[in-house]
Design a protein around this motif. Structure first.
Motif, PDB file in Angstrom:
ATOM      1  N   LEU A   1       0.864  -1.182   0.000  1.00  0.00           N
ATOM      2  CA  LEU A   1       0.000   0.000   0.000  1.00  0.00           C
ATOM      3  C   LEU A   1       0.897   1.228   0.000  1.00  0.00           C
ATOM      4  O   LEU A   1       1.753   1.385   0.873  1.00  0.00           O
ATOM      5  N   HIS A   2       0.729   2.075  -1.004  1.00  0.00           N
ATOM      6  CA  HIS A   2       1.505   3.310  -1.144  1.00  0.00           C
ATOM      7  C   HIS A   2       0.546   4.486  -1.062  1.00  0.00           C
ATOM      8  O   HIS A   2      -0.534   4.452  -1.658  1.00  0.00           O
ATOM      9  N   GLU A   3       0.963   5.531  -0.366  1.00  0.00           N
ATOM     10  CA  GLU A   3       0.116   6.721  -0.213  1.00  0.00           C
ATOM     11  C   GLU A   3       0.928   7.971  -0.485  1.00  0.00           C
ATOM     12  O   GLU A   3       2.073   8.080  -0.048  1.00  0.00           O
TER      13      GLU A   3
ATOM     14  N   LEU B   1       6.460   4.442 -10.212  1.00  0.00           N
ATOM     15  CA  LEU B   1       5.059   4.371  -9.780  1.00  0.00           C
ATOM     16  C   LEU B   1       4.138   4.175 -10.982  1.00  0.00           C
ATOM     17  O   LEU B   1       3.136   3.451 -10.888  1.00  0.00           O
ATOM     18  N   LEU B   2       4.457   4.792 -12.099  1.00  0.00           N
ATOM     19  CA  LEU B   2       3.659   4.590 -13.311  1.00  0.00           C
ATOM     20  C   LEU B   2       3.706   3.122 -13.747  1.00  0.00           C
ATOM     21  O   LEU B   2       2.699   2.570 -14.191  1.00  0.00           O
ATOM     22  N   GLN B   3       4.874   2.503 -13.605  1.00  0.00           N
ATOM     23  CA  GLN B   3       4.996   1.084 -13.954  1.00  0.00           C
ATOM     24  C   GLN B   3       4.101   0.242 -13.053  1.00  0.00           C
ATOM     25  O   GLN B   3       3.361  -0.613 -13.539  1.00  0.00           O
ATOM     26  N   LEU B   4       4.140   0.480 -11.756  1.00  0.00           N
ATOM     27  CA  LEU B   4       3.284  -0.269 -10.832  1.00  0.00           C
ATOM     28  C   LEU B   4       1.816  -0.051 -11.165  1.00  0.00           C
ATOM     29  O   LEU B   4       1.023  -0.987 -11.178  1.00  0.00           O
ATOM     30  N   GLU B   5       1.473   1.188 -11.407  1.00  0.00           N
ATOM     31  CA  GLU B   5       0.082   1.537 -11.710  1.00  0.00           C
ATOM     32  C   GLU B   5      -0.410   0.830 -12.974  1.00  0.00           C
ATOM     33  O   GLU B   5      -1.604   0.571 -13.119  1.00  0.00           O
ATOM     34  N   GLY B   6       0.494   0.489 -13.860  1.00  0.00           N
ATOM     35  CA  GLY B   6       0.118  -0.143 -15.107  1.00  0.00           C
ATOM     36  C   GLY B   6      -0.228  -1.619 -15.000  1.00  0.00           C
ATOM     37  O   GLY B   6      -0.801  -2.185 -15.929  1.00  0.00           O
ATOM     38  N   TYR B   7       0.092  -2.257 -13.905  1.00  0.00           N
ATOM     39  CA  TYR B   7      -0.214  -3.683 -13.757  1.00  0.00           C
ATOM     40  C   TYR B   7      -1.707  -3.897 -13.543  1.00  0.00           C
ATOM     41  O   TYR B   7      -2.363  -3.126 -12.841  1.00  0.00           O
ATOM     42  N   SER B   8      -2.231  -4.967 -14.109  1.00  0.00           N
ATOM     43  CA  SER B   8      -3.670  -5.239 -14.009  1.00  0.00           C
ATOM     44  C   SER B   8      -4.104  -5.610 -12.591  1.00  0.00           C
ATOM     45  O   SER B   8      -5.273  -5.465 -12.252  1.00  0.00           O
ATOM     46  N   ASP B   9      -3.170  -6.046 -11.757  1.00  0.00           N
ATOM     47  CA  ASP B   9      -3.515  -6.414 -10.381  1.00  0.00           C
ATOM     48  C   ASP B   9      -3.244  -5.288  -9.389  1.00  0.00           C
ATOM     49  O   ASP B   9      -3.247  -5.503  -8.183  1.00  0.00           O
TER      50      ASP B   9
ATOM     51  N   ALA C   1      -4.299  -1.242  -8.259  1.00  0.00           N
ATOM     52  CA  ALA C   1      -5.306  -0.185  -8.381  1.00  0.00           C
ATOM     53  C   ALA C   1      -4.789   1.106  -7.740  1.00  0.00           C
ATOM     54  O   ALA C   1      -4.113   1.074  -6.714  1.00  0.00           O
ATOM     55  N   LYS C   2      -5.122   2.214  -8.374  1.00  0.00           N
ATOM     56  CA  LYS C   2      -4.858   3.543  -7.808  1.00  0.00           C
ATOM     57  C   LYS C   2      -6.205   4.164  -7.520  1.00  0.00           C
ATOM     58  O   LYS C   2      -7.050   4.273  -8.417  1.00  0.00           O
ATOM     59  N   VAL C   3      -6.433   4.537  -6.260  1.00  0.00           N
ATOM     60  CA  VAL C   3      -7.713   5.133  -5.882  1.00  0.00           C
ATOM     61  C   VAL C   3      -7.481   6.479  -5.213  1.00  0.00           C
ATOM     62  O   VAL C   3      -6.432   6.723  -4.622  1.00  0.00           O
ATOM     63  N   GLN C   4      -8.468   7.322  -5.342  1.00  0.00           N
ATOM     64  CA  GLN C   4      -8.440   8.622  -4.679  1.00  0.00           C
ATOM     65  C   GLN C   4      -9.408   8.594  -3.513  1.00  0.00           C
ATOM     66  O   GLN C   4     -10.503   8.021  -3.618  1.00  0.00           O
ATOM     67  N   THR C   5      -8.996   9.201  -2.435  1.00  0.00           N
ATOM     68  CA  THR C   5      -9.874   9.358  -1.282  1.00  0.00           C
ATOM     69  C   THR C   5      -9.811  10.793  -0.801  1.00  0.00           C
ATOM     70  O   THR C   5      -8.855  11.514  -1.083  1.00  0.00           O
TER      71      THR C   5
ATOM     72  N   MET D   1      -7.116  -5.428  -3.516  1.00  0.00           N
ATOM     73  CA  MET D   1      -8.344  -4.832  -4.037  1.00  0.00           C
ATOM     74  C   MET D   1      -9.354  -4.509  -2.941  1.00  0.00           C
ATOM     75  O   MET D   1     -10.106  -3.542  -3.057  1.00  0.00           O
ATOM     76  N   ALA D   2      -9.381  -5.278  -1.873  1.00  0.00           N
ATOM     77  CA  ALA D   2     -10.321  -4.979  -0.783  1.00  0.00           C
ATOM     78  C   ALA D   2      -9.924  -3.692  -0.067  1.00  0.00           C
ATOM     79  O   ALA D   2     -10.790  -2.908   0.340  1.00  0.00           O
ATOM     80  N   ILE D   3      -8.640  -3.439   0.081  1.00  0.00           N
ATOM     81  CA  ILE D   3      -8.202  -2.158   0.651  1.00  0.00           C
ATOM     82  C   ILE D   3      -8.576  -1.034  -0.309  1.00  0.00           C
ATOM     83  O   ILE D   3      -9.083   0.009   0.113  1.00  0.00           O
ATOM     84  N   ALA D   4      -8.348  -1.233  -1.589  1.00  0.00           N
ATOM     85  CA  ALA D   4      -8.698  -0.205  -2.584  1.00  0.00           C
ATOM     86  C   ALA D   4     -10.189   0.138  -2.491  1.00  0.00           C
ATOM     87  O   ALA D   4     -10.561   1.310  -2.530  1.00  0.00           O
TER      88      ALA D   4
END
Length: 167
Positions: free
Chosen positions: A53-55, A68-76, A78-82, A114-117
């Motif tokens: 988990l990265h914030e 970070l863009l590379q990580l974000e590109g993986y299908s498994d 998720a990047k979420v906004q809160t 995904m449950a944290i996301a």
């Protein structure tokens, strides 16, 4: 700190101060190395079947770093906004002893859990006023509110249950 939008103002204000700019560039490079190091750990966690988990603040320039863009590109992943007000973040409206009001603080989370996301993807309905994080208030907003910590734990517990049941 070095990825915040406020730093862009400082860079503009001190652009002609070579000593300040040199120190800033050195500290920025150190901050980039730290994020790359963390991203390497996240990659290891992900490849080992574990979670990360990265914030960072939603508008932080760090989100544009290649690691970070590379990580974000993986299908498994998720990047979420809160919005932190949804987890109980507040700040004083004035000086010591003044009332507390919610803090919006748009924040991004990158995770392969995904449950944290799902738990963290909460945005403010804008049905209340927010305190602006100026005048020394930003430092206190670096502390996670209890509601956020509970949501992260709740998401992880849900994920572990889902993993155990094979879902």
């Amino acid at each position: 700190t070095f990825f915040s939008r406020l730093q862009e103002l400082n860079k503009h204000m001190y652009r002609n101060d070579r000593e300040w700019m040199s120190k800033y560039e050195d500290l920025l490079e150190q901050a980039k190395r730290y994020v790359r190091f963390c991203a390497g750990i996240y990659e290891h966690q992900r490849k080992s079947g574990r979670y990360f988990l990265h914030e960072h603040p939603w508008l932080a320039t760090s989100w544009r770093l290649p690691c970070l863009l590379q990580l974000e590109g993986y299908s498994d992943v998720a990047k979420v906004q809160t919005h932190m007000c949804q987890f109980g973040m507040t700040s004083r409206t004035g000086g010591v002893g003044s009332e507390l009001d919610p803090v919006l603080k748009p924040t991004g989370f990158l995770t392969n859990c995904m449950a944290i996301a799902r738990e963290l993807a909460r945005k403010c309905p804008r049905d209340h006023q927010h305190v602006n994080l100026v005048g020394g208030r930003a430092a206190d907003a670096a502390i996670y509110p209890q509601g956020l910590c509970r949501a992260i734990c709740r998401g992880l517990a849900t994920q572990l249950r889902e993993d155990k049941s094979g879902r």
